[in-house]
Design a protein around this motif. Structure first.
Motif, PDB file in Angstrom:
ATOM      1  N   TYR A  13       0.835  -1.200   0.000  1.00  0.00           N
ATOM      2  CA  TYR A  13       0.000   0.000   0.000  1.00  0.00           C
ATOM      3  C   TYR A  13       0.873   1.254   0.000  1.00  0.00           C
ATOM      4  O   TYR A  13       0.579   2.234  -0.695  1.00  0.00           O
ATOM      5  CB  TYR A  13      -0.923  -0.009   1.213  1.00  0.00           C
ATOM      6  CG  TYR A  13      -1.852   1.169   1.280  1.00  0.00           C
ATOM      7  CD1 TYR A  13      -2.948   1.254   0.431  1.00  0.00           C
ATOM      8  CD2 TYR A  13      -1.637   2.198   2.180  1.00  0.00           C
ATOM      9  CE1 TYR A  13      -3.796   2.345   0.481  1.00  0.00           C
ATOM     10  CE2 TYR A  13      -2.473   3.282   2.231  1.00  0.00           C
ATOM     11  CZ  TYR A  13      -3.556   3.353   1.377  1.00  0.00           C
ATOM     12  OH  TYR A  13      -4.385   4.430   1.429  1.00  0.00           O
ATOM     13  N   GLN A  16       2.260   1.669  -3.444  1.00  0.00           N
ATOM     14  CA  GLN A  16       1.198   2.111  -4.346  1.00  0.00           C
ATOM     15  C   GLN A  16       0.925   3.606  -4.164  1.00  0.00           C
ATOM     16  O   GLN A  16       0.733   4.326  -5.145  1.00  0.00           O
ATOM     17  CB  GLN A  16      -0.084   1.330  -4.098  1.00  0.00           C
ATOM     18  CG  GLN A  16      -1.232   1.776  -4.978  1.00  0.00           C
ATOM     19  CD  GLN A  16      -2.549   1.123  -4.589  1.00  0.00           C
ATOM     20  OE1 GLN A  16      -2.616   0.329  -3.677  1.00  0.00           O
ATOM     21  NE2 GLN A  16      -3.596   1.487  -5.296  1.00  0.00           N
ATOM     22  N   ALA A  17       0.923   4.077  -2.922  1.00  0.00           N
ATOM     23  CA  ALA A  17       0.667   5.496  -2.664  1.00  0.00           C
ATOM     24  C   ALA A  17       1.782   6.360  -3.247  1.00  0.00           C
ATOM     25  O   ALA A  17       1.516   7.403  -3.853  1.00  0.00           O
ATOM     26  CB  ALA A  17       0.541   5.734  -1.157  1.00  0.00           C
ATOM     27  N   LEU A  19       3.879   5.565  -5.777  1.00  0.00           N
ATOM     28  CA  LEU A  19       3.808   5.512  -7.238  1.00  0.00           C
ATOM     29  C   LEU A  19       2.633   6.326  -7.779  1.00  0.00           C
ATOM     30  O   LEU A  19       2.758   7.014  -8.792  1.00  0.00           O
ATOM     31  CB  LEU A  19       3.722   4.062  -7.710  1.00  0.00           C
ATOM     32  CG  LEU A  19       4.989   3.233  -7.507  1.00  0.00           C
ATOM     33  CD1 LEU A  19       4.742   1.786  -7.927  1.00  0.00           C
ATOM     34  CD2 LEU A  19       6.146   3.818  -8.272  1.00  0.00           C
ATOM     35  N   SER A  20       1.500   6.241  -7.108  1.00  0.00           N
ATOM     36  CA  SER A  20       0.323   6.995  -7.542  1.00  0.00           C
ATOM     37  C   SER A  20       0.583   8.496  -7.470  1.00  0.00           C
ATOM     38  O   SER A  20       0.247   9.241  -8.394  1.00  0.00           O
ATOM     39  CB  SER A  20      -0.866   6.623  -6.668  1.00  0.00           C
ATOM     40  OG  SER A  20      -1.980   7.400  -6.995  1.00  0.00           O
ATOM     41  N   PHE A  21       1.193   8.931  -6.369  1.00  0.00           N
ATOM     42  CA  PHE A  21       1.515  10.351  -6.230  1.00  0.00           C
ATOM     43  C   PHE A  21       2.497  10.797  -7.302  1.00  0.00           C
ATOM     44  O   PHE A  21       2.325  11.842  -7.935  1.00  0.00           O
ATOM     45  CB  PHE A  21       2.085  10.613  -4.836  1.00  0.00           C
ATOM     46  CG  PHE A  21       2.530  12.025  -4.634  1.00  0.00           C
ATOM     47  CD1 PHE A  21       1.617  13.025  -4.400  1.00  0.00           C
ATOM     48  CD2 PHE A  21       3.876  12.358  -4.695  1.00  0.00           C
ATOM     49  CE1 PHE A  21       2.027  14.335  -4.227  1.00  0.00           C
ATOM     50  CE2 PHE A  21       4.297  13.662  -4.524  1.00  0.00           C
ATOM     51  CZ  PHE A  21       3.367  14.650  -4.282  1.00  0.00           C
ATOM     52  N   LEU A  23       3.117   9.415 -10.257  1.00  0.00           N
ATOM     53  CA  LEU A  23       2.498   9.367 -11.586  1.00  0.00           C
ATOM     54  C   LEU A  23       1.550  10.540 -11.800  1.00  0.00           C
ATOM     55  O   LEU A  23       1.570  11.183 -12.863  1.00  0.00           O
ATOM     56  CB  LEU A  23       1.750   8.043 -11.766  1.00  0.00           C
ATOM     57  CG  LEU A  23       1.066   7.836 -13.119  1.00  0.00           C
ATOM     58  CD1 LEU A  23       2.119   7.748 -14.214  1.00  0.00           C
ATOM     59  CD2 LEU A  23       0.216   6.591 -13.089  1.00  0.00           C
ATOM     60  N   ALA A  24       0.737  10.856 -10.797  1.00  0.00           N
ATOM     61  CA  ALA A  24      -0.197  11.976 -10.939  1.00  0.00           C
ATOM     62  C   ALA A  24       0.543  13.297 -11.088  1.00  0.00           C
ATOM     63  O   ALA A  24       0.182  14.126 -11.929  1.00  0.00           O
ATOM     64  CB  ALA A  24      -1.134  12.022  -9.732  1.00  0.00           C
ATOM     65  N   SER A  25       1.596  13.486 -10.289  1.00  0.00           N
ATOM     66  CA  SER A  25       2.368  14.734 -10.378  1.00  0.00           C
ATOM     67  C   SER A  25       3.080  14.852 -11.719  1.00  0.00           C
ATOM     68  O   SER A  25       3.086  15.925 -12.347  1.00  0.00           O
ATOM     69  CB  SER A  25       3.396  14.804  -9.240  1.00  0.00           C
ATOM     70  OG  SER A  25       2.737  14.803  -7.998  1.00  0.00           O
TER      71      SER A  25
END
Length: 96
Positions: A13, A16-17, A19-21, A23-25
């Protein structure tokens, strides 16, 4: 009486957090870079992106600090209650 609080966050988790941050940035930064507008507008949007990111980190820290403060207060209250219960002897008779 100390008990260790177990983390509810797994490594997957956490990863994932992150990588998600990231990728979004990155996606937003690339989107701003390729917008068909002047450099002033791109600069304004980039500063807005940085402001949003720092605000999100600040909000997360404030929420975490408040939760930790509540947990600490709860543990202190529990320790006081444990001490009172340990010292209490229901069979003791006070001499008059």
């Amino acid at each position: 009486m100390t008990t260790q609080l177990q983390s509810r966050t797994t490594s997957a988790y956490y990863l994932q957090a992150i990588l998600s941050f990231g990728l979004a940035s990155a996606a937003l930064a690339i989107g701003i870079a390729y917008l068909p507008v002047s450099s002033w507008v791109r600069g304004f949007l980039a500063v807005g992106l940085l402001y949003e990111i720092t605000s999100a980190f600040t909000l997360a820290k404030v929420i975490r600090d408040r939760q930790e403060e509540g947990a600490l207060t709860s543990r202190v209250d529990q320790a006081r209650l444990d001490k009172l219960l340990a010292e209490h002897d229901p069979f003791r008779v006070d001499a008059a």
